[in-house]
Scaffold this motif. Structure first.
Motif, PDB file in Angstrom:
ATOM      1  N   VAL A 151      47.574  79.698   1.959  1.00 33.87           N
ATOM      2  CA  VAL A 151      46.359  80.522   2.084  1.00 33.87           C
ATOM      3  C   VAL A 151      45.049  79.742   1.931  1.00 33.87           C
ATOM      4  O   VAL A 151      43.991  80.247   2.268  1.00 33.87           O
ATOM      5  CB  VAL A 151      46.344  81.726   1.098  1.00 33.87           C
ATOM      6  CG1 VAL A 151      47.418  82.728   1.441  1.00 33.87           C
ATOM      7  CG2 VAL A 151      46.481  81.271  -0.333  1.00 33.87           C
ATOM      8  N   ARG A 152      45.113  78.511   1.409  1.00 32.72           N
ATOM      9  CA  ARG A 152      43.845  77.752   1.306  1.00 32.72           C
ATOM     10  C   ARG A 152      44.133  76.265   1.256  1.00 32.72           C
ATOM     11  O   ARG A 152      45.112  75.832   0.662  1.00 32.72           O
ATOM     12  CB  ARG A 152      43.054  78.156   0.067  1.00 32.72           C
ATOM     13  CG  ARG A 152      41.600  77.627   0.147  1.00 32.72           C
ATOM     14  CD  ARG A 152      40.845  77.741  -1.165  1.00 32.72           C
ATOM     15  NE  ARG A 152      40.772  79.085  -1.671  1.00 32.72           N
ATOM     16  CZ  ARG A 152      40.452  79.363  -2.940  1.00 32.72           C
ATOM     17  NH1 ARG A 152      40.202  78.391  -3.805  1.00 32.72           N
ATOM     18  NH2 ARG A 152      40.399  80.600  -3.361  1.00 32.72           N
ATOM     19  N   ILE A 153      43.215  75.492   1.874  1.00 30.56           N
ATOM     20  CA  ILE A 153      43.272  74.031   1.782  1.00 30.56           C
ATOM     21  C   ILE A 153      42.029  73.570   1.041  1.00 30.56           C
ATOM     22  O   ILE A 153      40.934  74.054   1.308  1.00 30.56           O
ATOM     23  CB  ILE A 153      43.282  73.369   3.190  1.00 30.56           C
ATOM     24  CG1 ILE A 153      44.584  73.688   3.935  1.00 30.56           C
ATOM     25  CG2 ILE A 153      43.081  71.856   3.094  1.00 30.56           C
ATOM     26  CD1 ILE A 153      44.647  73.120   5.348  1.00 30.56           C
ATOM     27  N   HIS A 154      42.210  72.647   0.086  1.00 32.58           N
ATOM     28  CA  HIS A 154      41.063  71.957  -0.522  1.00 32.58           C
ATOM     29  C   HIS A 154      41.242  70.470  -0.257  1.00 32.58           C
ATOM     30  O   HIS A 154      42.358  70.000  -0.064  1.00 32.58           O
ATOM     31  CB  HIS A 154      41.005  72.189  -2.031  1.00 32.58           C
ATOM     32  CG  HIS A 154      40.252  73.430  -2.404  1.00 32.58           C
ATOM     33  ND1 HIS A 154      38.887  73.538  -2.251  1.00 32.58           N
ATOM     34  CD2 HIS A 154      40.673  74.620  -2.902  1.00 32.58           C
ATOM     35  CE1 HIS A 154      38.501  74.744  -2.652  1.00 32.58           C
ATOM     36  NE2 HIS A 154      39.559  75.418  -3.043  1.00 32.58           N
ATOM     37  N   SER A 155      40.136  69.731  -0.270  1.00 32.15           N
ATOM     38  CA  SER A 155      40.292  68.277  -0.147  1.00 32.15           C
ATOM     39  C   SER A 155      39.265  67.582  -1.015  1.00 32.15           C
ATOM     40  O   SER A 155      38.197  68.125  -1.298  1.00 32.15           O
ATOM     41  CB  SER A 155      40.137  67.847   1.311  1.00 32.15           C
ATOM     42  OG  SER A 155      38.778  67.716   1.630  1.00 32.15           O
ATOM     43  N   SER A 156      39.624  66.370  -1.435  1.00 38.02           N
ATOM     44  CA  SER A 156      38.686  65.574  -2.225  1.00 38.02           C
ATOM     45  C   SER A 156      37.811  64.803  -1.244  1.00 38.02           C
ATOM     46  O   SER A 156      38.135  64.714  -0.062  1.00 38.02           O
ATOM     47  CB  SER A 156      39.451  64.588  -3.093  1.00 38.02           C
ATOM     48  OG  SER A 156      40.091  63.659  -2.251  1.00 38.02           O
ATOM     49  N   SER A 157      36.732  64.216  -1.753  1.00 40.96           N
ATOM     50  CA  SER A 157      35.874  63.424  -0.859  1.00 40.96           C
ATOM     51  C   SER A 157      36.681  62.210  -0.410  1.00 40.96           C
ATOM     52  O   SER A 157      37.200  61.468  -1.232  1.00 40.96           O
ATOM     53  CB  SER A 157      34.619  62.981  -1.601  1.00 40.96           C
ATOM     54  OG  SER A 157      34.967  62.493  -2.874  1.00 40.96           O
ATOM     55  N   GLY A 158      36.805  62.023   0.867  1.00 39.40           N
ATOM     56  CA  GLY A 158      37.609  60.912   1.395  1.00 39.40           C
ATOM     57  C   GLY A 158      36.874  59.601   1.262  1.00 39.40           C
ATOM     58  O   GLY A 158      35.658  59.560   1.303  1.00 39.40           O
ATOM     59  N   THR A 159      37.604  58.504   1.110  1.00 38.74           N
ATOM     60  CA  THR A 159      36.927  57.219   0.947  1.00 38.74           C
ATOM     61  C   THR A 159      36.951  56.416   2.232  1.00 38.74           C
ATOM     62  O   THR A 159      36.078  55.612   2.469  1.00 38.74           O
ATOM     63  CB  THR A 159      37.621  56.372  -0.138  1.00 38.74           C
ATOM     64  OG1 THR A 159      38.940  56.115   0.332  1.00 38.74           O
ATOM     65  CG2 THR A 159      37.692  57.107  -1.437  1.00 38.74           C
ATOM     66  N   THR A 160      37.948  56.652   3.070  1.00 40.31           N
ATOM     67  CA  THR A 160      38.005  55.863   4.301  1.00 40.31           C
ATOM     68  C   THR A 160      38.307  56.798   5.451  1.00 40.31           C
ATOM     69  O   THR A 160      39.109  56.504   6.319  1.00 40.31           O
ATOM     70  CB  THR A 160      39.108  54.786   4.217  1.00 40.31           C
ATOM     71  OG1 THR A 160      40.307  55.451   3.771  1.00 40.31           O
ATOM     72  CG2 THR A 160      38.757  53.682   3.258  1.00 40.31           C
ATOM     73  N   GLY A 161      37.698  57.962   5.398  1.00 42.87           N
ATOM     74  CA  GLY A 161      37.934  58.921   6.458  1.00 42.87           C
ATOM     75  C   GLY A 161      39.188  59.744   6.212  1.00 42.87           C
ATOM     76  O   GLY A 161      39.418  60.738   6.857  1.00 42.87           O
ATOM     77  N   THR A 162      40.044  59.350   5.250  1.00 45.25           N
ATOM     78  CA  THR A 162      41.242  60.136   4.947  1.00 45.25           C
ATOM     79  C   THR A 162      41.109  60.729   3.554  1.00 45.25           C
ATOM     80  O   THR A 162      41.310  60.045   2.565  1.00 45.25           O
ATOM     81  CB  THR A 162      42.511  59.248   4.999  1.00 45.25           C
ATOM     82  OG1 THR A 162      42.514  58.554   6.233  1.00 45.25           O
ATOM     83  CG2 THR A 162      43.758  60.090   4.883  1.00 45.25           C
ATOM     84  N   PRO A 163      40.765  62.026   3.467  1.00 42.43           N
ATOM     85  CA  PRO A 163      40.676  62.646   2.145  1.00 42.43           C
ATOM     86  C   PRO A 163      42.070  62.968   1.615  1.00 42.43           C
ATOM     87  O   PRO A 163      43.049  62.910   2.359  1.00 42.43           O
ATOM     88  CB  PRO A 163      39.902  63.933   2.422  1.00 42.43           C
ATOM     89  CG  PRO A 163      40.134  64.232   3.857  1.00 42.43           C
ATOM     90  CD  PRO A 163      40.450  62.943   4.563  1.00 42.43           C
ATOM     91  N   THR A 164      42.171  63.289   0.325  1.00 47.36           N
ATOM     92  CA  THR A 164      43.444  63.803  -0.176  1.00 47.36           C
ATOM     93  C   THR A 164      43.371  65.318  -0.050  1.00 47.36           C
ATOM     94  O   THR A 164      42.375  65.934  -0.422  1.00 47.36           O
ATOM     95  CB  THR A 164      43.686  63.398  -1.645  1.00 47.36           C
ATOM     96  OG1 THR A 164      42.491  63.636  -2.378  1.00 47.36           O
ATOM     97  CG2 THR A 164      44.021  61.938  -1.757  1.00 47.36           C
ATOM     98  N   VAL A 165      44.430  65.882   0.494  1.00 45.54           N
ATOM     99  CA  VAL A 165      44.446  67.303   0.849  1.00 45.54           C
ATOM    100  C   VAL A 165      45.456  68.034  -0.021  1.00 45.54           C
ATOM    101  O   VAL A 165      46.556  67.540  -0.253  1.00 45.54           O
ATOM    102  CB  VAL A 165      44.826  67.441   2.341  1.00 45.54           C
ATOM    103  CG1 VAL A 165      45.193  68.877   2.688  1.00 45.54           C
ATOM    104  CG2 VAL A 165      43.673  66.969   3.211  1.00 45.54           C
TER     105      VAL A 165
END
Length: 435
Positions: A88-102
């Protein structure tokens, strides 16, 4: 139910019983995680099944999960549930190299998370009769919706003010009679200054409780915030990978943050060897989710350095307390609540042929605000035309802000004027007074 606690039975559970609950939940977590492509492979390689976990200590048979593992399996390689049916929801951290952690959540996961945040807020005296204002960024950042849903779960009247616009924050505090506020420490100080500029005494408002977190800060800084705003300020710990806020929180004793052990298994390890350190010693925090169904994480290396505080807490809660975060075991730094890696800065700088390869990031506190200064050497190709240089400086600043979400002060300096280092380049100098 004794109204001193929100979930008294869990929060004051005897340690042996809590350990038993952790073991049950750990076994369930392992069996759920085995459905994800990533853990399925890891478990097969190491012969792990839910049945091979007979005590909480058996978790050490399982290898660590790192941010690099999450990036390598981006976006959904660690998802164990049926995402289309139950996500029901996706969150992500600020990505460092274009790939965030999801992180993907099911409704169960969001309910569990809201419950933990409500538990934290209740623990510091916030009740359904309070008016809770959240000055955190909404969107993919977990501090917005995390506190929002937690405060709503508690039944408080919520003000989703979001980040920035200090005059408007103060107007809301005044007009809505806000009693509790969530803010990152540096912003709390900024707000106190704007109160002064506006000629308003914060002590004359209804504000009495402040929740601070997302940035390392000292106890001295906390006391200063309390004096400036006339509130009690409580420290909070959270991270996107573990849901967001609500992972650990101070009680009214203000002496260490209680870690909710019914939902998280805490290990403190030596960052070099991976071995557990004795209780009370500083090491790297490693966490396992115990109540997440869509995307459980097992033995996640947070890179945060802290220690477990020995002894019982006078508040009566039996869940362990951790000390405030001392820093990071890697090179990441946090400024204005945003996680930044030097590599992100480098990634932008290398795109400009006018720049050399030597740069230095300096973090310092100016007028109670954290500032980030980036000095970068010009290359042989660069011009000394001031107008041209100013144009380049603005373009780089704009790109850095897009990448790291913070506007740094950028200084272009002559080639050869920054210190050259033998061996590993020193890229970050942290001169902030909350060190």
């Amino acid at each position: 139910m004794n109204n001193k606690y929100w979930e008294e039975e869990i929060e004051t559970m005897p340690r042996e019983q809590l350990r038993e609950l952790q073991l049950q939940r750990l076994k369930k977590t392992v069996s759920i995680a085995a459905n994800s492509p990533y853990y399925k492979k890891v478990f097969q390689e190491h012969g792990i099944t839910a049945d091979s976990i007979r005590s909480v200590e058996d978790i050490r048979k399982i290898p660590f999960t790192t941010k690099a593992d999450m990036r390598a399996n981006y976006p959904f390689g660690l998802v164990a549930g049926n995402m289309r049916e139950d996500g029901v929801r996706i969150h992500s951290s600020s990505g460092t190299t274009g790939t965030p952690t999801v992180i993907v959540h099911s409704q169960h996961d969001l309910d569990s998370w809201a419950n933990l945040v409500a538990r934290c807020l209740y623990m510091v005296g916030i009740r359904k009769t309070d008016i809770f204002q959240n000055s955190s960024g909404y969107g993919m950042f977990t501090g917005g919706l995390g506190f929002q849903y937690g405060a709503e779960r508690l039944g408080a009247l919520t003000v989703p003010a979001a980040a920035g616009n200090s005059k408007r924050q103060i107007k809301f505090i005044n007009d809505f009679k806000t009693t509790a506020l969530h803010a990152i420490p540096s912003y709390a100080i900024r707000l106190a200054e704007v109160f002064q500029e506006e000629g308003i005494d914060p002590a004359g408002t209804s504000l009495k409780t402040l929740v601070i977190g997302a940035e390392p800060h000292t106890d001295e800084q906390r006391r200063k915030i309390e004096r400036m705003l006339g509130v009690k300020a409580y420290n909070s710990f959270g991270m996107t990978e573990m849901n967001g806020p609500g992972v650990a929180f101070e009680c009214t004793e203000q002496d260490g943050m209680h870690f909710w052990e019914d939902c998280y298994l805490v290990e403190i390890i030596n960052p070099e060897t991976g071995a557990p350190v004795p209780e009370g010693e500083i090491g790297e925090l490693v966490l396992t989710t115990l109540d997440r169904e869509m995307m459980p994480l097992i033995r996640y290396r947070t890179r945060d350095l802290t220690r477990i505080l020995p002894g019982k807490c006078p508040c009566g809660r039996t869940h362990i307390r951790i000390d405030r975060i001392k820093g990071r075991s890697d090179d990441m730094f946090i400024i204005k609540g945003v996680n930044i890696f030097p590599m992100q800065v480098e990634k932008v700088l290398v795109q400009f042929p006018e720049l050399g390869s030597n740069y230095l990031i300096t973090l310092e506190t100016v007028n109670n605000q954290d500032e980030m200064i980036v000095e970068v050497e010009l290359s042989d190709l660069s011009t000394d035309n001031y107008i041209e240089l100013e144009k380049i400086r603005k373009a780089i600043t704009r790109q850095l802000k897009d990448e790291i979400l913070v506007t740094p002060k950028l200084r272009l300096v002559k080639k050869g004027s920054l210190p050259q280092s033998e061996g590993k380049a020193v890229r970050v100098k942290d001169l902030r007074n909350n060190k």
